[in-house]
Scaffold this motif. Structure first.
Motif, short mmCIF file in Angstrom:
data_model
loop_
_atom_site.label_atom_id
_atom_site.label_comp_id
_atom_site.label_asym_id
_atom_site.label_seq_id
_atom_site.Cartn_x
_atom_site.Cartn_y
_atom_site.Cartn_z
N ALA A 98 0.90 -1.04 -0.07
CA ALA A 98 0.10 -0.04 0.08
C ALA A 98 0.92 1.32 0.00
O ALA A 98 2.03 1.19 0.33
CB ALA A 98 -0.94 0.03 1.19
N TYR A 99 0.42 2.52 -0.59
CA TYR A 99 1.05 3.72 -0.52
C TYR A 99 0.63 4.36 0.56
O TYR A 99 -0.49 4.58 0.79
CB TYR A 99 0.83 4.27 -1.94
CG TYR A 99 1.22 3.34 -3.16
CD1 TYR A 99 2.34 2.56 -3.19
CD2 TYR A 99 0.13 3.28 -4.09
CE1 TYR A 99 2.48 1.86 -4.32
CE2 TYR A 99 0.41 2.52 -5.30
CZ TYR A 99 1.63 1.84 -5.30
OH TYR A 99 1.70 0.73 -6.24
N GLU A 102 -2.16 6.80 -0.65
CA GLU A 102 -3.62 6.38 -0.80
C GLU A 102 -4.06 6.08 0.48
O GLU A 102 -5.48 6.28 0.74
CB GLU A 102 -3.83 5.10 -1.65
CG GLU A 102 -3.20 4.00 -1.14
CD GLU A 102 -2.77 2.73 -2.01
OE1 GLU A 102 -3.53 2.54 -2.98
OE2 GLU A 102 -2.07 1.84 -1.88
N ARG A 105 -5.37 9.69 1.88
CA ARG A 105 -6.38 10.37 1.37
C ARG A 105 -7.88 9.66 1.92
O ARG A 105 -8.89 10.11 1.54
CB ARG A 105 -6.68 10.11 -0.16
CG ARG A 105 -5.71 10.93 -0.97
CD ARG A 105 -5.83 10.74 -2.39
NE ARG A 105 -5.68 9.64 -3.06
CZ ARG A 105 -4.26 9.55 -3.49
NH1 ARG A 105 -3.20 9.94 -3.21
NH2 ARG A 105 -4.03 8.02 -4.02
N GLN A 152 -15.07 3.64 0.88
CA GLN A 152 -13.79 4.04 0.18
C GLN A 152 -12.76 2.92 0.88
O GLN A 152 -12.14 2.62 0.36
CB GLN A 152 -13.61 5.34 1.03
CG GLN A 152 -12.05 6.06 0.08
CD GLN A 152 -11.90 7.47 1.08
OE1 GLN A 152 -12.01 7.59 2.25
NE2 GLN A 152 -11.17 8.17 0.10
N LEU A 156 -10.57 0.61 -1.37
CA LEU A 156 -8.96 0.34 -1.22
C LEU A 156 -8.69 -1.39 -1.25
O LEU A 156 -7.64 -1.74 -1.79
CB LEU A 156 -8.57 0.93 0.33
CG LEU A 156 -7.07 0.72 0.58
CD1 LEU A 156 -6.15 1.34 0.07
CD2 LEU A 156 -6.83 0.77 2.17
N ASN A 159 -8.54 -2.36 -4.77
CA ASN A 159 -7.15 -1.67 -5.25
C ASN A 159 -5.91 -2.70 -4.77
O ASN A 159 -5.20 -2.92 -5.71
CB ASN A 159 -6.92 -0.32 -5.09
CG ASN A 159 -7.89 0.51 -5.66
OD1 ASN A 159 -8.50 0.30 -6.56
ND2 ASN A 159 -8.05 1.97 -4.99
#
Ligand code: TYM
Length: 330
Positions: A98-99, A102, A105, A152, A156, A159
């Protein structure tokens, strides 16, 4: 084979009618159709300070509520997150994909850290959506019913699943959120701009599933309504009235237009009285069933069975993911 559905309710406070409408009621409706996994994400709750004794108690209360609401603990798999270590293990692997961007946010993270000092924000609060992704991907769940506030986080999870699959080969099912058409965001009774929350500072802002008849009536009669006097559904201009109409329609099992028609010539006061009435009716019978469940040995039986079933699946998925990344031995 039935598709899998998974969702969780944090033991971070007393359950509200928002949790009931946004999550439990949906699960009750879907449980026959899907292979259903319901768990108590207690590890999520310690991202903010908790009293350990109260946390233990609430975990059991949530399971009791699921059972009292009519969710079968035999046909569905009900378990506690912290009793299956693969949740944390997979979360670590996913954190390493994971970043920072992201996670920064995530609107819930932003809201929960607003105006907080550095020392008041725990790292776990930042990485919590990754743990939630692990909760979902570990069981290869196809569907995740939640209120709008968790959408949201489910995105994630999608993703992270797609990223992992692209890099290491097909491993995870990419989950889809299921957001109810009515009641995806039950609003705070005193500030209808906000969602109703277990952890609201003012208990008058939320109706809890365990509230007494007197408290239910007081809270609903004290709910903030809007200007004008016509009872109609308009979330932009009449969020308070729309919220009460939503609660009414869900507990009466009717549509919003049907509820509007019922209150066509009514005043706000009449609407509140009837909302309080339908809540008292439904919640007192729920509380009676809950008391029965808590007296029986059903909670522990359910949790033991759920843990055994879920951990076999979790072990298998985690093992595959670990090997794909190159960790440990075959
Ligand atoms: P939590 O415990 O805050 O909320 C549990 C469920 O209730 C829904 N909900 C609402 N729905 C409508 N109106 C409201 N006012 C309202 N308040 C809450 C939430 O959308 C949720 O469906 N991170 C999750 C728990 C979790 C989870 C998971 C959920 C952890 N891992 C994996 C699904 C899948 C949470 O804090 O929900």
């Amino acid at each position: 084979m039935k598709k899998r559905l998974l969702t969780g309710l944090q033991p971070s406070g007393e359950l509200t009618i928002g949790n009931y409408i946004g999550s439990i009621k949906q699960v009750v409706n879907y449980a026959k159709e899907y292979d259903t996994f319901l768990f108590v994400p207690d590890m999520h709750s310690i991202t903010v300070p908790q009293d350990p004794v109260a946390l233990h108690r609430r975990v059991r209360e949530i399971v009791g509520m699921y059972l009292a609401c009519g969710v079968s603990g035999v046909e569905n798999h009900i378990y506690i997150q912290s009793e299956i270590p693969e949740h944390a293990n997979l979360s670590w692997i996913l954190e390493c994909t994971a970043y920072m961007g992201e996670l920064s946010r995530m609107t819930q993270y932003k809201a929960k850290t607003e105006n907080k000092k550095e020392k008041e924000i725990r790292c776990g609060l930042f990485t919590y959506p990754v743990l939630m992704a692990a909760d979902i991907l570990l069981y290869n769940a196809h569907y995740v019913p939640t209120g709008i506030d968790q959408k949201q986080h489910v995105e994630l999870a999608r993703n992270l699943a797609q990223r992992f699959n692209a890099k290491f080969g097909e491993t995870f099912v990419v989950p889809e959120p299921l957001i109810p058409q009515v009641g995806a965001k039950i609003r705070d009774l005193l500030d209808p701009e906000k969602k109703m929350s277990k952890s609201a500072e003012n208990p008058k802002a939320s109706v809890f599933l365990s509230d007494s008849e007197k408290d239910i009536r007081k809270k609903i009669m004290g709910a903030v309504t809007d200007s004008g006097d016509k009872v109609c559904f308009d979330e932009v201009n009449k969020p308070g009235v729309s919220n009460l109409l939503t609660i009414y329609s869900v507990f009466k099992n009717i549509t919003i237009p049907e509820a509007e028609a019922h209150f066509e010539n009514a005043r706000y006061g009449d609407l509140k009285k009837e909302v309080a009435e339908v809540l008292v009716e439904n919640l007192t019978s729920l509380q009676d069933r809950y008391a029965e469940v808590m007296k029986s040995g059903l909670v522990d039986e359910t949790l033991d069975r759920g843990r055994d079933y879920a951990s076999a699946i979790a072990r298998e998925t985690y093992r595959t993911a670990r090997l794909r990344v190159g960790l440990g031995r075959d």
